[in-house]
Design an enzyme around this catalytic site. Structure first.
Site, PDB file in Angstrom:
ATOM      1  N   HIS A  62      74.828  61.307  33.821  1.00  0.00           N
ATOM      2  CA  HIS A  62      75.639  59.924  33.877  1.00  0.00           C
ATOM      3  C   HIS A  62      76.982  60.226  34.931  1.00  0.00           C
ATOM      4  O   HIS A  62      76.915  59.469  35.747  1.00  0.00           O
ATOM      5  CB  HIS A  62      76.184  59.306  32.685  1.00  0.00           C
ATOM      6  N   LYS A  86      70.401  46.749  18.943  1.00  0.00           N
ATOM      7  CA  LYS A  86      70.316  48.280  18.739  1.00  0.00           C
ATOM      8  C   LYS A  86      71.130  48.746  17.705  1.00  0.00           C
ATOM      9  O   LYS A  86      72.215  48.067  17.305  1.00  0.00           O
ATOM     10  CB  LYS A  86      70.789  48.841  20.293  1.00  0.00           C
ATOM     11  N   ARG A 135      65.515  59.974  37.464  1.00  0.00           N
ATOM     12  CA  ARG A 135      65.564  61.375  37.173  1.00  0.00           C
ATOM     13  C   ARG A 135      64.278  61.872  37.767  1.00  0.00           C
ATOM     14  O   ARG A 135      64.047  63.169  38.149  1.00  0.00           O
ATOM     15  CB  ARG A 135      65.805  61.595  35.804  1.00  0.00           C
ATOM     16  N   SER A 173      70.354  60.627  26.906  1.00  0.00           N
ATOM     17  CA  SER A 173      71.259  60.355  25.733  1.00  0.00           C
ATOM     18  C   SER A 173      70.286  60.555  24.686  1.00  0.00           C
ATOM     19  O   SER A 173      70.763  60.891  23.446  1.00  0.00           O
ATOM     20  CB  SER A 173      71.833  58.783  25.854  1.00  0.00           C
TER      21      SER A 173
END
Ligand code: PNS
Length: 231
Positions: A62, A86, A135, A173
């Site tokens: 990040h 979440k 990515r 993450s």
């Protein structure tokens, strides 16, 4: 195609170097003589971008993307989604503190939180761009879907994809959380202050697993987490 009125333009200058002398031969052949190259920054709109995400926790990937973003946008808002559905490892407040500390050296970066649609938030803060990282090819489909849905919802908002450094291409993450929870090394995956926070969380959780009863909020958070979630 719609023709744009010519904007005032100027030649790029290397910071610290004296301004070059301009001569008609320096100019672009299609532009009137003495017109200089590159758009004058004073006469164009500043570009504000948001970088939305969960950041649970923020990683070196990040940070790499934020740094790249600072170089192409005038302002970059790192926007943490407040998602009541979440069950995050870190509270929004903790994530905000970590991101603020991580980005304190960039004077064009701020950190904020939002809920609801990303496009509505972008509109509220007058951002014209959504920055997202890609990515690997595996990210592309989800990101494309999201970008196209955001475009459908708000056609004036552009999504810009940037690639983090190759060395972070496997980093997420979710994996950081998993490695930390299973006792693996997270060195070089997250900034030291995030690693420290992760270690604190894991210590509390392991004490709980081993039967200790630390008092307070951290304990009840850890207890809740280990009841609700399997790794
Ligand atoms: O870091 P993440 O979890 O990949 O970030 C995903 C995020 C927060 C960018 C995405 O879930 C999002 O934009 N959520 C806000 C709700 C929304 O706008 N949904 C429609 C997106 S197409």
């Amino acid at each position: 195609m719609e023709k744009r009125a010519p904007s005032p333009v100027r030649r790029a200058e290397t910071p610290g170097s004296p301004s070059p002398q301009k001569s008609p031969s320096d100019c672009h052949p299609c532009l009137p003589p003495h017109t200089i190259l590159l758009i004058d920054r004073g006469s164009v709109k500043r570009i504000k971008a948001i970088y939305p995400g969960s950041f649970d926790p923020p990683t070196n990937g990040h940070l790499d993307l934020i740094e790249r973003g600072t170089k192409i946008f005038d302002e970059l808002v790192v926007a943490i989604l407040r998602n009541p559905e979440k069950d995050p490892l870190f509270s929004v407040a903790d994530r905000r503190k970590m991101l603020e500390a991580m980005t304190s050296s960039f004077d064009n970066v701020s950190v904020d939180t939002f809920d609801g649609l990303t496009v509505d938030y972008a509109l509220r803060v007058e951002a014209r761009v959504v920055l997202r990282g890609i990515r690997a090819i595996s990210d592309y489909e989800y990101e494309l879907q999201m970008a196209l849905m955001n475009r459908k919802l708000q056609p004036g908002l552009e999504t810009v994809f940037m690639m983090p450094a190759e060395k972070y291409s496997y980093l997420s993450s979710r994996l950081v959380r998993e490695v930390a929870q299973l006792g693996g090394s997270i060195d070089c995956l997250v900034p030291e202050l995030v690693a420290q926070k992760l270690r604190e969380k894991m210590d509390v959780a392991h004490k709980f697993e081993n039967g200790a009863q630390p008092a307070g909020k951290a304990h009840s958070e850890a207890k809740g987490r280990f009841r609700k979630k399997k790794l």
